[in-house]
Write a protein that holds these residues in place. Structure first.
Motif, short mmCIF file in Angstrom:
data_model
loop_
_atom_site.label_atom_id
_atom_site.label_comp_id
_atom_site.label_asym_id
_atom_site.label_seq_id
_atom_site.Cartn_x
_atom_site.Cartn_y
_atom_site.Cartn_z
N GLU A 109 0.85 -1.18 0.00
CA GLU A 109 0.00 0.00 0.00
C GLU A 109 0.89 1.24 0.00
OE1 GLU A 109 -2.45 -0.27 3.45
OE2 GLU A 109 -3.78 -1.78 2.59
N VAL A 110 0.54 2.19 -0.86
CA VAL A 110 1.29 3.45 -0.95
C VAL A 110 0.30 4.61 -0.77
CG1 VAL A 110 2.79 4.89 -2.37
CG2 VAL A 110 2.94 2.40 -2.56
N ASP A 111 0.64 5.53 0.12
CA ASP A 111 -0.20 6.70 0.37
C ASP A 111 0.30 7.89 -0.44
OD1 ASP A 111 -1.64 5.22 2.21
OD2 ASP A 111 -0.41 5.89 3.90
N VAL A 112 -0.59 8.48 -1.23
CA VAL A 112 -0.25 9.64 -2.05
C VAL A 112 -1.35 10.69 -1.90
CG1 VAL A 112 0.36 10.49 -4.34
CG2 VAL A 112 0.90 8.13 -3.72
N ASP A 113 -1.01 11.82 -1.29
CA ASP A 113 -1.92 12.95 -1.22
C ASP A 113 -3.31 12.56 -0.71
OD1 ASP A 113 -2.51 15.65 -1.48
OD2 ASP A 113 -3.28 15.42 -3.53
N GLY A 114 -3.33 11.80 0.39
CA GLY A 114 -4.60 11.43 1.00
C GLY A 114 -5.27 10.20 0.44
N SER A 115 -4.75 9.62 -0.62
CA SER A 115 -5.31 8.41 -1.21
C SER A 115 -4.35 7.24 -1.00
CB SER A 115 -5.58 8.60 -2.70
OG SER A 115 -6.51 9.64 -2.93
N THR A 116 -4.90 6.05 -0.86
CA THR A 116 -4.10 4.84 -0.71
C THR A 116 -4.21 4.00 -1.97
OG1 THR A 116 -4.39 4.80 1.70
CG2 THR A 116 -3.74 2.75 0.64
N TYR A 117 -3.08 3.60 -2.51
CA TYR A 117 -3.03 2.79 -3.72
C TYR A 117 -2.58 1.37 -3.34
CZ TYR A 117 -3.39 7.18 -6.26
OH TYR A 117 -3.83 8.40 -6.74
N HIS A 118 -3.31 0.39 -3.83
CA HIS A 118 -3.00 -1.01 -3.56
C HIS A 118 -2.29 -1.58 -4.79
CE1 HIS A 118 -5.57 -1.02 0.06
NE2 HIS A 118 -6.31 -0.16 -0.64
N LEU A 119 -1.05 -1.99 -4.60
CA LEU A 119 -0.20 -2.41 -5.71
C LEU A 119 0.36 -3.80 -5.44
CD1 LEU A 119 1.71 0.98 -6.02
CD2 LEU A 119 -0.26 0.26 -7.36
N VAL A 120 0.87 -4.46 -6.49
CA VAL A 120 1.37 -5.83 -6.40
C VAL A 120 2.73 -5.92 -7.09
CG1 VAL A 120 0.90 -8.26 -6.92
CG2 VAL A 120 -0.99 -6.71 -6.37
N THR A 121 3.66 -6.64 -6.48
CA THR A 121 4.98 -6.81 -7.09
C THR A 121 4.95 -7.88 -8.17
OG1 THR A 121 5.65 -8.49 -5.45
CG2 THR A 121 6.09 -6.18 -4.91
N ASP A 122 5.98 -7.88 -9.02
CA ASP A 122 6.05 -8.87 -10.10
C ASP A 122 6.73 -10.15 -9.61
OD1 ASP A 122 8.79 -8.42 -10.04
OD2 ASP A 122 8.85 -7.32 -11.94
N ARG A 123 7.05 -11.05 -10.53
CA ARG A 123 7.59 -12.35 -10.16
C ARG A 123 8.97 -12.26 -9.51
NH1 ARG A 123 11.41 -13.62 -13.99
NH2 ARG A 123 11.68 -15.66 -13.01
N ARG A 124 9.68 -11.14 -9.68
CA ARG A 124 10.98 -10.96 -9.06
C ARG A 124 10.92 -10.02 -7.86
NH1 ARG A 124 15.43 -13.60 -9.55
NH2 ARG A 124 16.69 -11.72 -9.69
N GLY A 125 9.70 -9.74 -7.40
CA GLY A 125 9.54 -8.90 -6.22
C GLY A 125 9.59 -7.41 -6.47
N TYR A 126 9.64 -6.99 -7.74
CA TYR A 126 9.76 -5.57 -8.05
C TYR A 126 8.39 -4.91 -8.14
CZ TYR A 126 14.67 -6.31 -9.19
OH TYR A 126 15.99 -6.61 -9.13
N LEU A 127 8.33 -3.70 -7.62
CA LEU A 127 7.18 -2.83 -7.82
C LEU A 127 7.60 -1.75 -8.79
CD1 LEU A 127 4.34 -1.80 -7.01
CD2 LEU A 127 5.49 -0.39 -5.28
N ASP A 128 6.91 -1.68 -9.92
CA ASP A 128 7.17 -0.66 -10.93
C ASP A 128 5.81 -0.23 -11.47
OD1 ASP A 128 7.91 0.97 -13.02
OD2 ASP A 128 9.36 -0.43 -13.90
N ALA A 129 5.27 0.82 -10.87
CA ALA A 129 3.89 1.20 -11.17
C ALA A 129 3.80 2.69 -11.43
CB ALA A 129 2.97 0.83 -10.00
N ARG A 130 2.95 3.04 -12.39
CA ARG A 130 2.62 4.44 -12.65
C ARG A 130 1.23 4.71 -12.11
NH1 ARG A 130 2.60 5.54 -18.61
NH2 ARG A 130 1.87 3.39 -18.73
N ILE A 131 1.10 5.79 -11.36
CA ILE A 131 -0.20 6.14 -10.80
C ILE A 131 -0.51 7.60 -11.12
CG2 ILE A 131 -0.04 4.44 -8.96
CD1 ILE A 131 0.63 6.70 -7.04
N ALA A 132 -1.79 7.85 -11.35
CA ALA A 132 -2.25 9.22 -11.61
C ALA A 132 -2.30 9.98 -10.29
CB ALA A 132 -3.62 9.19 -12.27
N VAL A 133 -1.73 11.19 -10.27
CA VAL A 133 -1.65 11.99 -9.05
C VAL A 133 -1.89 13.45 -9.38
CG1 VAL A 133 0.00 10.40 -7.97
CG2 VAL A 133 0.83 12.34 -9.32
N THR A 134 -1.97 14.24 -8.36
CA THR A 134 -1.93 15.70 -8.49
C THR A 134 -0.94 16.19 -7.44
OG1 THR A 134 -4.24 15.79 -9.22
CG2 THR A 134 -3.24 17.84 -8.46
N LEU A 135 0.30 16.39 -7.85
CA LEU A 135 1.36 16.76 -6.92
C LEU A 135 2.13 17.96 -7.46
CD1 LEU A 135 2.85 13.25 -6.00
CD2 LEU A 135 1.50 14.73 -4.51
#
Length: 360
Positions: A109-135
């Motif tokens: 779980e990643v918190d960004v500007d009051g919102s929580t994003y639920h993400l999942v790692t790949d087969r090698r344990g890496y998290l590489d995700a793009r999320i829409a934000v207003t920062l």
């Protein structure tokens, strides 16, 4: 909104390469074994980047031995204070980074500007995700959590919407010298235990600092074929020698769905194109060395996207370094963008100014 990444070479349909299948089996066995021994998830955060409306989050989730606050093996990334110098010094170094096991499909779980994003790692344990934000533009520290693991923070550099200059810099033989042949360079950078065993190239930190003094909003990206496992060590090296803070975009040495290893050259090609798509407002100064493929990679990208390349700066290796380099390239400068060469950062400063390029 969470956006999927562009397809990677190892993401293919159909039957996977035997390398990936063997790797998955071994990793599953190690996960079961180490969990029985009390190992817990550990987040290794990497510095991300993005725009005011979308950011790229980078991290890895590993199984690691349980640690206490007094345990010197404690990962600096897990310290609640990301700016703590002491925490950075406690980070595990060298070969110890490889005594961990990636956790596939770990839910974070990643918190960004009051919102929580639920993400999942790949087969090698890496998290590489793009999320829409207003920062807003600047640096941001985003809390990240994993079940039964120590919380951490993701450092993210947000680039403003206005046109700006940026730096893409190679690492090996561009900002750091190891005095080893290329066949041994990767192993050295992976298993060396002390940052003091590495030597910074003269004047390169001063070059980057001068550019940022004239262009304070310029992002700095470090692009290398090195393994993600050594990112904390490289980060400490760069900070110790006065280089500007910036994301490290490295690669995974593990087996892929298409073969035993990834192509480092393709990694650089793909990353430059991705930066061009994600940060179209940035014109890049591409900095590398003439010891391997940097001149060709940079020339190719400049030919494809001349409007996104301000210039190319190539560090010229010494005769000894050239002798240790097995794949040295000798190319004429690209005709479509200014290209300068110099033996170190001080020479490149003079060459860039003579060509009408930053720093100025």
């Amino acid at each position: 909104m969470i956006t999927s990444d562009p397809p990677r070479p190892d993401r293919v349909t159909g039957r996977r390469h035997i390398a990936a299948r063997v790797d998955d089996v071994v990793n599953a066995l190690r996960n079961r074994l180490f969990r029985r021994r009390g190992w817990r998830p550990r987040i290794v955060p990497y510095t991300g980047y993005g725009s005011t409306h979308e950011v790229r989050l980078l991290a890895r989730v590993l199984l690691a031995p349980p640690v206490t606050d007094r345990d010197p093996r404690m990962d600096a990334a897990a310290d609640p204070d990301p700016d703590s110098t002491a925490a950075r010094q406690r980070a595990t170094r060298g070969w110890r980074r490889f005594l961990t096991t990636p956790i596939p499909a770990a839910r974070v779980e990643v918190d960004v500007d009051g919102s929580t994003y639920h993400l999942v790692t790949d087969r090698r344990g890496y998290l590489d995700a793009r999320i829409a934000v207003t920062l807003p533009a600047g640096w941001h520290d985003l809390p990240i959590r994993v079940d039964r693991g120590r919380p951490s923070r993701l450092r993210v550099r947000v680039v403003g919407d206005e046109p700006t200059l940026g730096i893409v810099s190679d690492i090996d033989d561009t900002v750091m010298i190891t005095h080893l042949p290329r066949p041994l360079l990767a192993a050295w950078n992976t298993f060396v235990l002390r940052e003091s065993a590495r030597v910074a190239v003269r004047g390169m930190a001063e070059l980057y600092r001068q550019i940022l003094a004239a262009h304070p909003q310029a992002p700095v990206i470090y692009l290398s074929t090195g393994a993600w496992n050594v990112a904390p060590t490289l980060t400490r090296f760069l900070a110790r020698h006065g280089f500007p803070e910036g994301p490290l975009l490295l690669t995974d040495w593990g087996p892929t769905n298409t073969g035993w290893v990834r192509s480092g050259r393709q990694h650089k090609h793909d990353t430059l194109r991705r930066l061009g798509r994600e940060l179209p407002q940035v014109r890049w100064l591409l900095v590398g060395d003439d010891g391997q493929h940097d001149p060709q990679i940079y020339d190719d990208y400049a030919a494809e996207h001349p409007q996104q390349v301000l210039g190319i700066a190539i560090r010229r290796l010494t005769a000894t370094q050239q002798a240790l380099t097995t794949t040295a390239t000798h190319r004429a400068p690209a005709p479509h963008v200014p290209t300068v060469r110099g033996k170190d950062g001080f020479a490149l400063v003079a060459a860039l100014r003579a060509a009408g390029l930053p720093p100025r």
